[in-house]
Design a protein around this motif. Sequence first.
Motif, short mmCIF file in Angstrom:
data_model
loop_
_atom_site.label_atom_id
_atom_site.label_comp_id
_atom_site.label_asym_id
_atom_site.label_seq_id
_atom_site.Cartn_x
_atom_site.Cartn_y
_atom_site.Cartn_z
N VAL A 1 0.84 -1.21 0.00
CA VAL A 1 0.00 0.00 0.00
C VAL A 1 0.87 1.26 0.00
N LEU A 2 1.86 1.29 0.91
CA LEU A 2 2.72 2.48 1.00
C LEU A 2 3.57 2.64 -0.26
N CYS A 3 4.13 1.53 -0.73
CA CYS A 3 5.01 1.59 -1.90
C CYS A 3 4.26 2.10 -3.14
N THR A 4 3.06 1.61 -3.37
CA THR A 4 2.32 2.03 -4.56
C THR A 4 1.87 3.49 -4.45
N ASN A 5 1.43 3.88 -3.25
CA ASN A 5 0.99 5.27 -3.07
C ASN A 5 2.15 6.25 -3.24
N VAL A 6 3.32 5.91 -2.68
CA VAL A 6 4.49 6.78 -2.80
C VAL A 6 5.00 6.80 -4.24
N THR A 7 5.01 5.64 -4.90
CA THR A 7 5.48 5.57 -6.29
C THR A 7 4.65 6.51 -7.17
N ALA A 8 3.32 6.48 -6.97
CA ALA A 8 2.44 7.33 -7.77
C ALA A 8 2.71 8.81 -7.53
N GLY A 9 2.93 9.18 -6.27
CA GLY A 9 3.15 10.59 -5.96
C GLY A 9 4.51 11.08 -6.40
N ILE A 10 5.54 10.29 -6.13
CA ILE A 10 6.89 10.74 -6.42
C ILE A 10 7.15 10.75 -7.93
N GLY A 11 6.35 9.98 -8.68
CA GLY A 11 6.47 10.00 -10.13
C GLY A 11 6.19 11.37 -10.69
N ILE A 12 5.22 12.09 -10.10
CA ILE A 12 4.93 13.47 -10.52
C ILE A 12 5.92 14.43 -9.87
N LEU A 13 6.17 14.23 -8.58
CA LEU A 13 6.99 15.19 -7.83
C LEU A 13 8.38 15.35 -8.42
N GLU A 14 9.00 14.25 -8.79
CA GLU A 14 10.39 14.29 -9.25
C GLU A 14 10.52 14.97 -10.61
N LYS A 15 9.46 14.94 -11.44
CA LYS A 15 9.56 15.48 -12.80
C LYS A 15 8.52 16.57 -13.04
N ALA A 16 8.11 17.23 -11.97
CA ALA A 16 6.97 18.15 -12.06
C ALA A 16 7.18 19.27 -13.08
N ALA A 17 8.30 19.97 -12.99
CA ALA A 17 8.50 21.15 -13.86
C ALA A 17 8.55 20.77 -15.35
N PRO A 18 9.38 19.82 -15.76
CA PRO A 18 9.36 19.46 -17.18
C PRO A 18 8.06 18.82 -17.63
N MET A 19 7.37 18.14 -16.70
CA MET A 19 6.12 17.48 -17.07
C MET A 19 5.05 18.49 -17.48
N ILE A 20 4.83 19.52 -16.66
CA ILE A 20 3.79 20.50 -16.99
C ILE A 20 4.21 21.31 -18.22
N THR A 21 5.51 21.51 -18.40
CA THR A 21 5.98 22.21 -19.60
C THR A 21 5.70 21.38 -20.85
N ASP A 22 5.98 20.08 -20.78
CA ASP A 22 5.73 19.20 -21.93
C ASP A 22 4.24 19.11 -22.26
N PHE A 23 3.40 19.03 -21.22
CA PHE A 23 1.96 18.85 -21.44
C PHE A 23 1.37 19.99 -22.28
N PHE A 24 1.88 21.22 -22.07
CA PHE A 24 1.27 22.37 -22.75
C PHE A 24 2.25 23.04 -23.71
N ALA A 25 3.25 22.27 -24.15
CA ALA A 25 4.25 22.84 -25.07
C ALA A 25 3.64 23.23 -26.41
N ASP A 26 2.61 22.50 -26.85
CA ASP A 26 2.01 22.77 -28.15
C ASP A 26 0.79 23.68 -28.07
N SER A 27 0.47 24.17 -26.87
CA SER A 27 -0.71 25.03 -26.72
C SER A 27 -0.36 26.47 -27.11
#
Length: 444
Positions: A237-263
């Motif tokens: 339970v802890l491992c899956t919940n942390v994996t899901a959160g840290i997946g966004i946290l570690e790459k947050a800045a480039p992720m939001i930039t990539d999502f709206f790069a073509d907007s």
Amino acid sequence: MSSPPLAPPGWSRWLVPPAALSIHLSIGQAYAWSVFKPPLESALHLDGTQSALPFQLAIVMLGLSAAFGGTLVERNGPRWAMTVALVCFSSGFVISALGAETKQYWLIVLGYGFVGGIGLGIGYISPVSTLIKWFPDRPGTATGIAIMGFGGGALIASPWSAQMLGSFGTGHSGIALAFLVHGLSYAAFMTLGVLLVRVPRADAPVAGADGPAVVEGVRVSARNAVRTPQFWLLWIVLCTNVTAGIGILEKAAPMITDFFADSSTPVSASAAAGFVALLSAANMAGRIGWSSASDRIGRKNIYRLYLGAGALMYLVIAVFGDSAKPLFVVCALVILSFYGGGFATVPAYLKDLFGTYEVGAIHGRLLTAWSTAGVLGPLIVNWIADRQKRAGEHGSALYTLSFGIMIALLVVGFAANELVRPVHARHHVRDERETADAQRQQPA
């Protein structure tokens, strides 16, 4: 070894959370390590991978020292543990200062990563058992206050460290002086916690609580706990919940930039940095908010929310996330609040299942799930994004597959939570002691 400091009659239990906060706010500095990376890379001619080594080793040592030192923490009490954390965390900075001044990078890795990492692990679990004993009526709130400090430590350390480097300079001597000031300052601040912490008297009720200081009921040792399916279900339970959160946290800045790069309105670097700060705030708020809510709605129900609604938020981002920035941001904030809430609620969940007998040691062993997730989450998101980019994909398509994997992991965690049942009586310490007492009473 001296006995844990017992609280005198009339001692307010509300003095214990500030003691825990002084430790967690200090060791939470670990999340602000990135402030030192560019100056170190420039002054000591390092690349990005090399400058990440002290942080990576510190996180590994956090999990290992919490897992292997948990029993010692239970045996020797919170003041001993906080003192060990103070000495290791502060001396780690001092050793790093020596390394920066002499341009010996291995000393920084040894100091901040190895020695300081031991301080992180022992410090992280040091107040958990004590807080639960002081707040038997509100264990989720109590541990949420402390663990919120770990999430908030970087919010203080990041601008403080940046300002210090600006004043001292970003050369090797300036970095050395900054490390030294950090070590001395954190030693002084953590000393407040060492002096303030007290353990409740087992023979007296806690003022303001509905029950006795030491909760009656289930008593499971750390050694027995790791032999139960409940421990490993919670590990998943802890491992899956942390994996899901840290997946966004570690790459947050480039992720939001990539999502709206073509907007028509791409995300600027400063807006991406603001998004990262918002995620940190959500992480911190989730630790106190959701863990406090767990005292009212129950630990199993709150993890149903973290894992079930978390999977739904990932699905919304994957399908509609690139259509509107507010939708993307709100979903990411909810996921990060669940990430923080999962950390803060799990000690109370352990207390519900295994009792307070060695809950700190059990918590330490469970934190190996964090170490595993800390590798899994960033690896999944970064590896897939790099692979998609090489295949010619761009924008939100870089993350669609990794979000699908996160949803699957959260579903696995949800199923594991559903399988959690009360611990069987054969694992209870009370039975072992009764057997031992009976054996001692038998004639030789």
